[in-house]
Design an enzyme around this catalytic site. Structure first.
Site, PDB file in Angstrom:
ATOM      1  N   HIS A  72       0.886  -1.148   0.000  1.00  0.00           N
ATOM      2  CA  HIS A  72       0.000   0.000   0.000  1.00  0.00           C
ATOM      3  C   HIS A  72       0.932   1.208   0.000  1.00  0.00           C
ATOM      4  O   HIS A  72       2.059   1.112   0.500  1.00  0.00           O
ATOM      5  CB  HIS A  72      -0.902   0.027   1.231  1.00  0.00           C
ATOM      6  N   ASP A  92       2.393   1.737   3.275  1.00  0.00           N
ATOM      7  CA  ASP A  92       3.316   0.704   3.765  1.00  0.00           C
ATOM      8  C   ASP A  92       4.738   1.167   3.438  1.00  0.00           C
ATOM      9  O   ASP A  92       5.672   0.943   4.201  1.00  0.00           O
ATOM     10  CB  ASP A  92       3.100  -0.646   3.054  1.00  0.00           C
TER      11      ASP A  92
HETATM   12  C1  XUL Z   1      -9.100  -6.115   0.781  1.00  0.00           C
HETATM   13  C2  XUL Z   1      -7.928  -6.512   0.037  1.00  0.00           C
HETATM   14  C3  XUL Z   1      -6.825  -5.496  -0.012  1.00  0.00           C
HETATM   15  C4  XUL Z   1      -6.208  -5.353  -1.353  1.00  0.00           C
HETATM   16  C5  XUL Z   1      -5.099  -4.353  -1.478  1.00  0.00           C
HETATM   17  O1  XUL Z   1     -10.061  -7.067   0.874  1.00  0.00           O
HETATM   18  O2  XUL Z   1      -7.852  -7.610  -0.455  1.00  0.00           O
HETATM   19  O3  XUL Z   1      -5.847  -5.822   0.920  1.00  0.00           O
HETATM   20  O4  XUL Z   1      -5.686  -6.604  -1.740  1.00  0.00           O
HETATM   21  O5  XUL Z   1      -5.499  -3.087  -1.228  1.00  0.00           O
END
Ligand code: XUL
Ligand code: MN
Length: 344
Positions: free
Chosen positions: A49, A52
Protein backbone atom coordinates in the site's frame (compact mmCIF):
# COMPACT_ATOMS: atom_id res chain seq x y z
CA UNK A 1 9.85 -26.67 -10.43
CA UNK A 2 9.74 -24.16 -7.56
CA UNK A 3 11.94 -21.77 -9.52
CA UNK A 4 9.36 -21.36 -12.27
CA UNK A 5 7.04 -19.23 -10.19
CA UNK A 6 7.87 -16.09 -8.26
CA UNK A 7 5.75 -15.31 -5.20
CA UNK A 8 4.77 -12.07 -3.47
CA UNK A 9 2.84 -10.89 -0.43
CA UNK A 10 2.17 -7.58 1.31
CA UNK A 11 3.61 -6.49 4.66
CA UNK A 12 0.02 -6.40 5.98
CA UNK A 13 0.02 -10.21 5.67
CA UNK A 14 2.31 -10.32 8.72
CA UNK A 15 0.00 -8.72 11.23
CA UNK A 16 -0.92 -8.38 14.87
CA UNK A 17 -4.17 -10.29 14.77
CA UNK A 18 -6.71 -7.59 15.63
CA UNK A 19 -10.24 -8.22 14.36
CA UNK A 20 -13.43 -6.11 14.56
CA UNK A 21 -14.18 -7.64 17.98
CA UNK A 22 -10.79 -7.82 19.64
CA UNK A 23 -7.46 -6.04 19.92
CA UNK A 24 -4.05 -7.11 18.68
CA UNK A 25 -2.67 -10.38 20.08
CA UNK A 26 0.86 -10.28 18.64
CA UNK A 27 3.57 -7.59 18.81
CA UNK A 28 3.99 -5.51 15.68
CA UNK A 29 6.88 -6.56 13.45
CA UNK A 30 8.87 -3.60 12.18
CA UNK A 31 8.84 -3.11 8.37
CA UNK A 32 12.60 -3.70 7.97
CA UNK A 33 12.31 -7.00 9.86
CA UNK A 34 9.37 -8.05 7.72
CA UNK A 35 11.48 -7.47 4.60
CA UNK A 36 14.12 -9.82 6.02
CA UNK A 37 11.59 -12.67 6.20
CA UNK A 38 10.63 -12.59 2.50
CA UNK A 39 13.51 -14.56 1.02
CA UNK A 40 13.57 -16.98 3.96
CA UNK A 41 9.95 -17.83 3.27
CA UNK A 42 10.61 -18.24 -0.48
CA UNK A 43 9.20 -14.89 -1.69
CA UNK A 44 10.76 -12.43 -4.17
CA UNK A 45 8.13 -9.71 -4.49
CA UNK A 46 6.67 -7.15 -2.10
CA UNK A 47 3.15 -5.80 -2.53
CA UNK A 48 2.71 -2.32 -1.10
CA UNK A 49 0.00 0.00 0.00
CA UNK A 50 1.35 3.51 -0.57
CA UNK A 51 1.68 4.09 3.17
CA UNK A 52 3.32 0.70 3.76
CA UNK A 53 6.20 2.28 1.85
CA UNK A 54 5.80 5.82 3.22
CA UNK A 55 3.96 5.88 6.57
CA UNK A 56 2.14 9.10 7.46
CA UNK A 57 2.45 10.28 3.87
CA UNK A 58 -0.41 12.76 4.29
CA UNK A 59 1.86 14.80 6.56
CA UNK A 60 4.69 14.96 4.00
CA UNK A 61 5.35 17.06 0.90
CA UNK A 62 5.49 15.32 -2.50
CA UNK A 63 9.29 15.71 -2.49
CA UNK A 64 9.60 14.17 0.98
CA UNK A 65 7.38 11.27 -0.08
CA UNK A 66 9.56 10.52 -3.10
CA UNK A 67 12.71 10.71 -1.00
CA UNK A 68 11.32 8.24 1.55
CA UNK A 69 10.12 5.88 -1.19
CA UNK A 70 13.59 5.89 -2.72
CA UNK A 71 15.02 4.84 0.64
CA UNK A 72 12.60 1.90 0.64
CA UNK A 73 13.76 1.04 -2.87
CA UNK A 74 17.31 0.79 -1.52
CA UNK A 75 16.12 -1.48 1.29
CA UNK A 76 14.46 -3.72 -1.33
CA UNK A 77 17.66 -3.79 -3.39
CA UNK A 78 19.58 -4.77 -0.26
CA UNK A 79 17.29 -7.77 0.23
CA UNK A 80 17.17 -8.71 -3.46
CA UNK A 81 13.44 -8.00 -3.59
CA UNK A 82 11.22 -6.28 -6.17
CA UNK A 83 8.15 -4.13 -5.58
CA UNK A 84 5.32 -5.99 -7.31
CA UNK A 85 2.66 -3.32 -7.01
CA UNK A 86 1.53 -0.27 -5.09
CA UNK A 87 -2.09 0.27 -4.03
CA UNK A 88 -3.51 3.57 -2.76
CA UNK A 89 -4.95 3.16 0.74
CA UNK A 90 -8.14 5.10 0.24
CA UNK A 91 -10.29 3.77 3.05
CA UNK A 92 -8.85 4.98 6.36
CA UNK A 93 -8.72 8.76 6.11
CA UNK A 94 -11.73 10.78 7.39
CA UNK A 95 -12.01 12.20 3.87
CA UNK A 96 -12.81 8.74 2.50
CA UNK A 97 -15.65 7.91 4.88
CA UNK A 98 -18.22 8.13 2.09
CA UNK A 99 -15.93 6.69 -0.58
CA UNK A 100 -12.92 8.20 -2.36
CA UNK A 101 -13.41 8.66 -6.11
CA UNK A 102 -17.19 8.27 -5.70
CA UNK A 103 -17.63 10.43 -2.61
CA UNK A 104 -20.52 12.88 -2.87
CA UNK A 105 -18.22 15.60 -1.52
CA UNK A 106 -16.03 17.27 -4.20
CA UNK A 107 -13.32 18.14 -1.63
CA UNK A 108 -13.07 14.45 -0.68
CA UNK A 109 -12.88 13.42 -4.35
CA UNK A 110 -10.05 15.93 -4.80
CA UNK A 111 -8.25 14.39 -1.81
CA UNK A 112 -8.56 10.95 -3.44
CA UNK A 113 -7.15 12.29 -6.70
CA UNK A 114 -4.16 13.93 -5.00
CA UNK A 115 -3.49 10.87 -2.83
CA UNK A 116 -3.56 8.71 -5.95
CA UNK A 117 -0.97 10.95 -7.60
CA UNK A 118 1.30 10.64 -4.56
CA UNK A 119 0.79 6.85 -4.73
CA UNK A 120 1.98 7.01 -8.37
CA UNK A 121 5.07 8.98 -7.31
CA UNK A 122 5.83 6.19 -4.83
CA UNK A 123 5.26 3.58 -7.53
CA UNK A 124 7.82 5.30 -9.77
CA UNK A 125 10.33 5.74 -6.93
CA UNK A 126 10.06 2.00 -6.17
CA UNK A 127 10.78 1.27 -9.84
CA UNK A 128 7.43 -0.47 -10.03
CA UNK A 129 5.08 -0.69 -13.03
CA UNK A 130 1.89 -2.02 -11.48
CA UNK A 131 -0.86 -0.38 -9.46
CA UNK A 132 -3.60 -2.33 -7.69
CA UNK A 133 -6.88 -0.59 -7.13
CA UNK A 134 -9.07 -2.16 -4.48
CA UNK A 135 -12.11 0.12 -4.59
CA UNK A 136 -12.85 -0.34 -0.90
CA UNK A 137 -15.52 2.28 -0.21
CA UNK A 138 -16.64 2.89 -3.78
CA UNK A 139 -20.11 1.62 -3.09
CA UNK A 140 -23.02 2.23 -0.74
CA UNK A 141 -24.74 1.04 2.42
CA UNK A 142 -28.08 2.07 0.91
CA UNK A 143 -28.72 2.40 -2.82
CA UNK A 144 -30.23 5.88 -2.55
CA UNK A 145 -27.00 7.38 -1.16
CA UNK A 146 -25.25 7.72 -4.53
CA UNK A 147 -26.00 7.67 -8.24
CA UNK A 148 -24.55 4.40 -9.61
CA UNK A 149 -24.09 5.75 -13.16
CA UNK A 150 -22.26 8.82 -11.92
CA UNK A 151 -20.19 6.63 -9.59
CA UNK A 152 -18.90 4.52 -12.48
CA UNK A 153 -18.12 7.67 -14.47
CA UNK A 154 -16.19 9.05 -11.50
CA UNK A 155 -14.13 5.88 -11.14
CA UNK A 156 -13.29 6.07 -14.87
CA UNK A 157 -12.31 9.73 -14.50
CA UNK A 158 -10.02 8.88 -11.57
CA UNK A 159 -8.38 6.04 -13.52
CA UNK A 160 -7.88 8.32 -16.53
CA UNK A 161 -6.15 10.84 -14.28
CA UNK A 162 -3.78 8.14 -13.01
CA UNK A 163 -3.05 6.81 -16.51
CA UNK A 164 -2.12 10.31 -17.66
CA UNK A 165 -0.10 11.18 -14.55
CA UNK A 166 2.22 8.15 -14.66
CA UNK A 167 2.53 6.76 -18.17
CA UNK A 168 4.64 3.74 -17.10
CA UNK A 169 2.07 1.93 -14.99
CA UNK A 170 -0.71 -0.51 -15.65
CA UNK A 171 -3.66 -0.58 -13.27
CA UNK A 172 -5.15 -3.81 -11.93
CA UNK A 173 -8.59 -3.36 -10.41
CA UNK A 174 -9.22 -5.80 -7.54
CA UNK A 175 -12.96 -6.46 -7.53
CA UNK A 176 -14.79 -7.33 -4.32
CA UNK A 177 -18.59 -7.47 -4.00
CA UNK A 178 -18.99 -6.23 -0.42
CA UNK A 179 -17.13 -5.41 2.81
CA UNK A 180 -16.68 -2.77 3.98
CA UNK A 181 -19.65 -1.59 1.89
CA UNK A 182 -22.99 -3.36 1.60
CA UNK A 183 -22.66 -3.22 -2.18
CA UNK A 184 -19.59 -2.30 -4.24
CA UNK A 185 -19.79 -0.70 -7.68
CA UNK A 186 -17.13 -2.97 -9.22
CA UNK A 187 -17.98 -6.33 -7.65
CA UNK A 188 -16.65 -8.85 -10.19
CA UNK A 189 -14.01 -9.47 -12.86
CA UNK A 190 -16.60 -8.81 -15.56
CA UNK A 191 -17.35 -5.37 -14.14
CA UNK A 192 -13.64 -4.53 -13.97
CA UNK A 193 -12.96 -5.70 -17.52
CA UNK A 194 -15.96 -3.75 -18.83
CA UNK A 195 -14.84 -0.66 -16.93
CA UNK A 196 -11.39 -0.87 -18.51
CA UNK A 197 -12.98 -0.23 -21.92
CA UNK A 198 -14.50 3.04 -20.66
CA UNK A 199 -11.04 4.39 -19.84
CA UNK A 200 -8.78 6.28 -22.23
CA UNK A 201 -6.29 3.38 -22.42
CA UNK A 202 -8.05 0.03 -22.00
CA UNK A 203 -4.85 -1.95 -22.62
CA UNK A 204 -3.36 -0.43 -19.45
CA UNK A 205 -6.27 -1.43 -17.22
CA UNK A 206 -6.85 -5.01 -16.07
CA UNK A 207 -7.60 -7.04 -12.97
CA UNK A 208 -6.17 -8.52 -9.81
CA UNK A 209 -8.33 -11.54 -9.02
CA UNK A 210 -8.61 -12.45 -5.35
CA UNK A 211 -9.93 -15.93 -4.58
CA UNK A 212 -11.88 -14.90 -1.46
CA UNK A 213 -13.52 -11.92 -3.19
CA UNK A 214 -14.69 -14.12 -6.07
CA UNK A 215 -16.17 -16.65 -3.64
CA UNK A 216 -17.95 -13.84 -1.78
CA UNK A 217 -19.53 -12.93 -5.12
CA UNK A 218 -20.78 -16.52 -5.43
CA UNK A 219 -18.53 -17.22 -8.42
CA UNK A 220 -15.75 -19.65 -9.20
CA UNK A 221 -12.16 -18.31 -9.02
CA UNK A 222 -10.75 -20.46 -11.84
CA UNK A 223 -13.56 -19.39 -14.18
CA UNK A 224 -12.98 -15.75 -13.29
CA UNK A 225 -9.27 -16.27 -14.06
CA UNK A 226 -10.24 -17.80 -17.41
CA UNK A 227 -12.47 -14.83 -18.19
CA UNK A 228 -9.66 -12.38 -17.45
CA UNK A 229 -7.18 -14.44 -19.50
CA UNK A 230 -9.53 -14.44 -22.49
CA UNK A 231 -9.38 -10.63 -22.42
CA UNK A 232 -5.64 -10.57 -21.65
CA UNK A 233 -6.49 -8.71 -18.45
CA UNK A 234 -4.96 -10.88 -15.74
CA UNK A 235 -2.29 -8.51 -14.45
CA UNK A 236 -1.87 -10.27 -11.08
CA UNK A 237 -3.64 -12.52 -8.56
CA UNK A 238 -4.39 -12.53 -4.84
CA UNK A 239 -4.61 -16.21 -3.98
CA UNK A 240 -6.12 -17.26 -0.66
CA UNK A 241 -9.18 -19.23 0.45
CA UNK A 242 -12.60 -18.57 1.90
CA UNK A 243 -15.12 -20.72 3.76
CA UNK A 244 -18.52 -19.76 2.38
CA UNK A 245 -20.34 -16.45 2.26
CA UNK A 246 -19.28 -14.45 5.29
CA UNK A 247 -16.62 -11.81 6.02
CA UNK A 248 -13.45 -11.80 3.90
CA UNK A 249 -11.37 -14.50 5.59
CA UNK A 250 -8.09 -14.49 3.62
CA UNK A 251 -7.35 -18.07 4.65
CA UNK A 252 -4.23 -19.92 3.45
CA UNK A 253 -4.44 -20.91 -0.22
CA UNK A 254 -6.11 -24.30 -0.70
CA UNK A 255 -6.91 -24.68 2.99
CA UNK A 256 -10.70 -24.78 2.52
CA UNK A 257 -11.28 -26.34 -0.88
CA UNK A 258 -8.29 -28.13 -2.36
CA UNK A 259 -10.04 -28.91 -5.63
CA UNK A 260 -10.97 -25.26 -6.13
CA UNK A 261 -7.33 -24.34 -5.50
CA UNK A 262 -6.18 -27.09 -7.90
CA UNK A 263 -8.35 -25.61 -10.63
CA UNK A 264 -6.91 -22.12 -10.08
CA UNK A 265 -3.37 -23.48 -10.35
CA UNK A 266 -4.41 -25.59 -13.34
CA UNK A 267 -5.62 -22.66 -15.43
CA UNK A 268 -2.70 -20.45 -14.42
CA UNK A 269 -0.17 -23.16 -15.31
CA UNK A 270 -1.97 -24.08 -18.53
CA UNK A 271 -1.74 -20.52 -19.82
CA UNK A 272 1.85 -19.87 -18.68
CA UNK A 273 0.99 -17.40 -15.95
CA UNK A 274 4.20 -15.82 -14.73
CA UNK A 275 6.06 -16.07 -18.03
CA UNK A 276 5.29 -12.39 -18.65
CA UNK A 277 6.84 -11.49 -15.29
CA UNK A 278 3.65 -11.77 -13.21
CA UNK A 279 4.01 -12.80 -9.58
CA UNK A 280 1.89 -15.38 -7.82
CA UNK A 281 0.52 -12.92 -5.27
CA UNK A 282 -0.94 -14.05 -1.97
CA UNK A 283 -3.29 -12.11 0.29
CA UNK A 284 -3.50 -14.33 3.35
CA UNK A 285 -3.97 -13.76 7.09
CA UNK A 286 -2.57 -15.80 9.95
CA UNK A 287 -5.18 -17.12 12.36
CA UNK A 288 -5.63 -14.87 15.37
CA UNK A 289 -4.74 -17.86 17.59
CA UNK A 290 -1.25 -18.15 16.10
CA UNK A 291 1.71 -17.24 18.35
CA UNK A 292 4.15 -14.63 17.10
CA UNK A 293 7.06 -17.00 16.40
CA UNK A 294 4.92 -19.09 14.04
CA UNK A 295 2.78 -16.32 12.53
CA UNK A 296 4.24 -16.60 9.02
CA UNK A 297 3.25 -20.23 8.40
CA UNK A 298 0.15 -19.14 6.45
CA UNK A 299 2.56 -17.64 3.87
CA UNK A 300 5.02 -20.50 3.52
CA UNK A 301 2.17 -23.04 3.64
CA UNK A 302 0.22 -21.23 0.88
CA UNK A 303 3.31 -21.20 -1.30
CA UNK A 304 4.02 -24.89 -0.60
CA UNK A 305 0.40 -25.83 -1.37
CA UNK A 306 0.56 -23.89 -4.65
CA UNK A 307 3.74 -25.72 -5.69
CA UNK A 308 2.36 -29.13 -4.68
CA UNK A 309 -0.70 -28.37 -6.79
CA UNK A 310 1.53 -27.41 -9.74
CA UNK A 311 2.98 -30.94 -9.53
CA UNK A 312 -0.50 -32.45 -9.40
CA UNK A 313 -1.63 -30.34 -12.36
CA UNK A 314 1.36 -31.49 -14.41
CA UNK A 315 1.08 -35.15 -13.45
CA UNK A 316 -2.63 -35.38 -14.30
CA UNK A 317 -3.14 -37.83 -17.16
CA UNK A 318 -4.16 -35.38 -19.91
CA UNK A 319 -5.03 -38.10 -22.42
CA UNK A 320 -7.42 -39.71 -19.93
CA UNK A 321 -9.05 -36.31 -19.36
CA UNK A 322 -9.39 -35.81 -23.10
CA UNK A 323 -10.87 -39.25 -23.61
CA UNK A 324 -13.44 -38.82 -20.83
CA UNK A 325 -14.42 -35.42 -22.19
CA UNK A 326 -14.88 -36.88 -25.68
CA UNK A 327 -17.03 -39.67 -24.19
CA UNK A 328 -18.91 -37.06 -22.11
CA UNK A 329 -18.29 -39.27 -19.08
CA UNK A 330 -18.06 -36.47 -16.54
CA UNK A 331 -18.83 -38.80 -13.62
CA UNK A 332 -15.62 -40.67 -14.40
CA UNK A 333 -13.77 -37.40 -14.96
CA UNK A 334 -14.98 -36.26 -11.53
CA UNK A 335 -13.60 -39.48 -10.02
CA UNK A 336 -10.33 -39.13 -11.91
CA UNK A 337 -9.74 -35.64 -10.46
CA UNK A 338 -10.73 -36.65 -6.93
CA UNK A 339 -8.55 -39.78 -7.07
CA UNK A 340 -5.67 -37.70 -8.36
CA UNK A 341 -6.07 -35.23 -5.49
CA UNK A 342 -6.21 -38.14 -3.05
CA UNK A 343 -2.90 -39.48 -4.33
CA UNK A 344 -3.97 -41.73 -7.22
C1 XUL B 1 -9.10 -6.11 0.78
C2 XUL B 1 -7.93 -6.51 0.04
C3 XUL B 1 -6.82 -5.50 -0.01
C4 XUL B 1 -6.21 -5.35 -1.35
C5 XUL B 1 -5.10 -4.35 -1.48
O1 XUL B 1 -10.06 -7.07 0.87
O2 XUL B 1 -7.85 -7.61 -0.46
O3 XUL B 1 -5.85 -5.82 0.92
O4 XUL B 1 -5.69 -6.60 -1.74
O5 XUL B 1 -5.50 -3.09 -1.23
MN1 MN C 1 -6.51 -8.59 -1.82
Amino acid sequence: MAGEYRFSFGPWNIHEGADPFGPTVRDAVQFGRKLKTYKKLGFDGVQFHDDDAVPDMNDLSPEQIIKKAKEVRKMLDGEGLAAEFVAPRLWEDPRTIDGAYTSNDPACREYAKQRSRRMLDITAALDCRLVVLWLAREGTYIREAKDSKVAVERIVEAINDMLAYNRDVRIAIEPKPNEPMDQAYIPTTGHAVALSYLTNEPNRVGVNIETAHVILAGLDPSDEIGFALAYDKLFTVHLNDQSGLKFDEDKAFGSVDLRRAFNQVRILDQYDYGKGGQFVGLDVKAMRTQKKEVATKHLSNSRAIFLRLVELVRSLDKSKVKKLISERDYEELDMLIISHLMGG
